[in-house]
Write an enzyme that holds these catalytic residues in place. Structure first.
Site, PDB file in Angstrom:
ATOM      1  CG  ASN A 209     -19.943 -18.258  -9.897  1.00  0.00           C
ATOM      2  OD1 ASN A 209     -19.143 -17.338 -10.035  1.00  0.00           O
ATOM      3  ND2 ASN A 209     -19.572 -19.457  -9.457  1.00  0.00           N
ATOM      4  CG  ASP A 278     -21.829 -25.804  -5.508  1.00  0.00           C
ATOM      5  OD1 ASP A 278     -20.624 -25.815  -5.177  1.00  0.00           O
ATOM      6  OD2 ASP A 278     -22.657 -25.012  -5.019  1.00  0.00           O
ATOM      7  CE  LYS A 288     -25.992 -22.174 -31.328  1.00  0.00           C
ATOM      8  NZ  LYS A 288     -26.083 -20.972 -32.192  1.00  0.00           N
ATOM      9  CG  ASP A 305     -16.496 -29.449  -1.318  1.00  0.00           C
ATOM     10  OD1 ASP A 305     -15.513 -28.715  -1.101  1.00  0.00           O
ATOM     11  OD2 ASP A 305     -17.619 -29.243  -0.818  1.00  0.00           O
ATOM     12  CB  ILE A 306     -11.903 -27.268  -4.553  1.00  0.00           C
ATOM     13  CG1 ILE A 306     -12.174 -27.553  -6.025  1.00  0.00           C
ATOM     14  CG2 ILE A 306     -10.445 -26.843  -4.344  1.00  0.00           C
ATOM     15  CD1 ILE A 306     -11.982 -26.350  -6.928  1.00  0.00           C
ATOM     16  CG  LEU A 307     -12.887 -25.480   1.759  1.00  0.00           C
ATOM     17  CD1 LEU A 307     -11.490 -24.877   1.784  1.00  0.00           C
ATOM     18  CD2 LEU A 307     -13.925 -24.437   2.153  1.00  0.00           C
ATOM     19  CG  PHE A 322     -13.595 -16.632   0.843  1.00  0.00           C
ATOM     20  CD1 PHE A 322     -13.998 -15.302   0.861  1.00  0.00           C
ATOM     21  CD2 PHE A 322     -12.278 -16.925   1.135  1.00  0.00           C
ATOM     22  CE1 PHE A 322     -13.103 -14.298   1.150  1.00  0.00           C
ATOM     23  CE2 PHE A 322     -11.362 -15.933   1.419  1.00  0.00           C
ATOM     24  CZ  PHE A 322     -11.777 -14.610   1.424  1.00  0.00           C
ATOM     25  CE  LYS A 336     -17.712 -23.490   1.832  1.00  0.00           C
ATOM     26  NZ  LYS A 336     -18.030 -22.486   0.784  1.00  0.00           N
ATOM     27  CE  LYS A 340     -17.724 -27.794   1.901  1.00  0.00           C
ATOM     28  NZ  LYS A 340     -18.069 -27.088   0.668  1.00  0.00           N
TER      29      LYS A 340
END
Length: 403
Positions: A209, A278, A288, A305-307, A322, A336, A340
């Protein structure tokens, strides 16, 4: 607050040098031991005798004018400083600092010191906006140099705009705030995640991202300045991490999760500012992938999901999440936060001017389990980081955490 602190005041050659006299006086009145270094150009605007009288110390201008044979002046000053303040800082002095030049007493001392450096720029509005000056200030900021932004108003050259040296009273407040902030997280361990994660499709392609890492870096830097022992877990970034902070470089979301979980137990505060992917490809090609068909189907699987993971594992840690949103910011942020198990959640609308990826500013809204705590206007990410950590310290002292 400044009693017993040694502040080296560097005065460079601009008309705003006259304000440095008032700054020197106010610092001395506040209890600081002020040592003044002037450039040759600065002496054309104001006499060294003025600063000698106000500081009660000799003023150093010439690198080779060694008054005490037992020490080398620029090394002695560099070593004894608790803080070096350059005010006014001209475009020329900022350029010297950015490029490591040392051709006068001030620039030589700046290169020798390991003390924090605070810079108060002062110059013509067009000079302040010049790409070269902006690039030099950005370089210094990335090294941890603190800035007191110039004010906007009538300049000595006749222009009206940004570039006027901030008033001495405000510079003193910034210095006092710096020393006060140093103790806020003393003895605490803080982990910050920053940047975006990379999910490989094949050896040359990946999903990611637009995260630059700047917000996470600002938080890590602010925590470090507040006395914390900081660990920065960083993924892909377009900015350089702050110097002097322990870094752990990762690539994928799984790697970032592993790095965070491995260190979670010993942390007091965890700030998950990274923008992780995600989803990841179900399969990663070893070679390749060659272009064959008009369309290509890429099957993705959900990443951990880390958080949410650290929220479920936390014991005494203060967890800050965040959320980058494009709509329904209040609704999504609160959902959220609760799902979490965060203590605070910082949300922004990335479509809003001044709040998108890669900018040096942000516009955020901070939530706890009861709803909106604070809505911050457009401000630098460094100032957002400071405000967020001050709020965190206040909550930790009161024992206010998520259930």
């Amino acid at each position: 607050m400044l009693k017993g602190k040694t502040i080296v005041l560097g005065v460079s050659g601009g008309i705003a040098a006259y304000k440095a006299a008032a700054l020197c006086s106010k610092l001395a009145q506040a209890g600081a031991d002020v040592r003044v270094i002037m450039t040759e150009s600065a002496t054309k605007f104001i006499a060294p005798l003025t600063f000698q009288t106000l500081s009660r110390h000799d003023v150093i201008v010439d690198t080779f004018d060694e008054k005490d044979a037992s020490v080398v002046s620029h090394i002695d000053l560099a070593d004894r400083a608790d803080l070096v303040v350059v005010a006014p800082a001209t475009a020329n002095m900022i350029a010297k600092m950015a490029h490591g030049l040392a051709d006068d007493m001030l620039s030589t001392t700046l290169l020798a010191t390991t003390a924090p450096v605070m810079v108060a720029p002062a110059m013509n509005v067009h000079m302040y906006a010049h790409p070269a000056v902006l690039a030099n200030m950005s370089t210094l900021a990335a090294r941890g140099v603190l800035f007191v932004e110039p004010g906007t108003g009538q300049l000595a050259c006749g222009y009206v705009g940004k570039g006027r040296l901030e008033e001495p009273e405000q510079i003193v407040k910034a210095i006092q705030r710096y020393f006060n902030d140093q103790e806020l997280l003393r003895g605490k361990k803080v982990l910050v995640t920053a940047g975006g994660t990379v999910e490989r499709i094949d050896p040359v392609r990946y999903l990611t991202n637009d995260s630059s890492g700047k917000m996470g870096f600002a938080i890590a830097e602010a925590a470090h300045l507040m006395g914390a022992d900081v660990t920065l877990v960083m993924g892909k970034t377009s900015a350089m991490p702050p110097e002097g902070i322990r870094t752990v470089k990762v690539e994928s979301t799984q790697q970032m999760l592993d790095a965070v979980v491995a260190r979670l137990r010993e942390m007091d505060v965890v700030v998950k500012a990274a923008a992780v992917a995600d989803y990841r490809p179900v399969e990663q090609a070893e070679q390749k992938i060659k272009k064959k068909e008009e369309a290509m189907i890429l099957q993705l699987v959900k990443n951990p999901d880390i958080l949410q993971t650290i929220g479920s594992m936390k014991t005494s840690q203060f967890i800050i999440g965040f959320a980058a949103e494009t709509e329904n910011i209040d609704e999504y942020a609160l959902d959220k936060l609760k799902r979490k198990n965060c203590d605070l959640l910082v949300a922004n609308d990335v479509t809003q001017e001044g709040a998108g990826f890669g900018t040096d500013t942000n516009v955020v809204r901070i939530y706890d389990g009861s709803g909106l705590v604070e809505a911050l206007p457009v401000m630098t990410k460094r100032e957002v980081a400071r405000q967020l950590l001050i709020l965190t310290v206040q909550r930790m002292k009161k024992g206010e955490r998520a259930n």
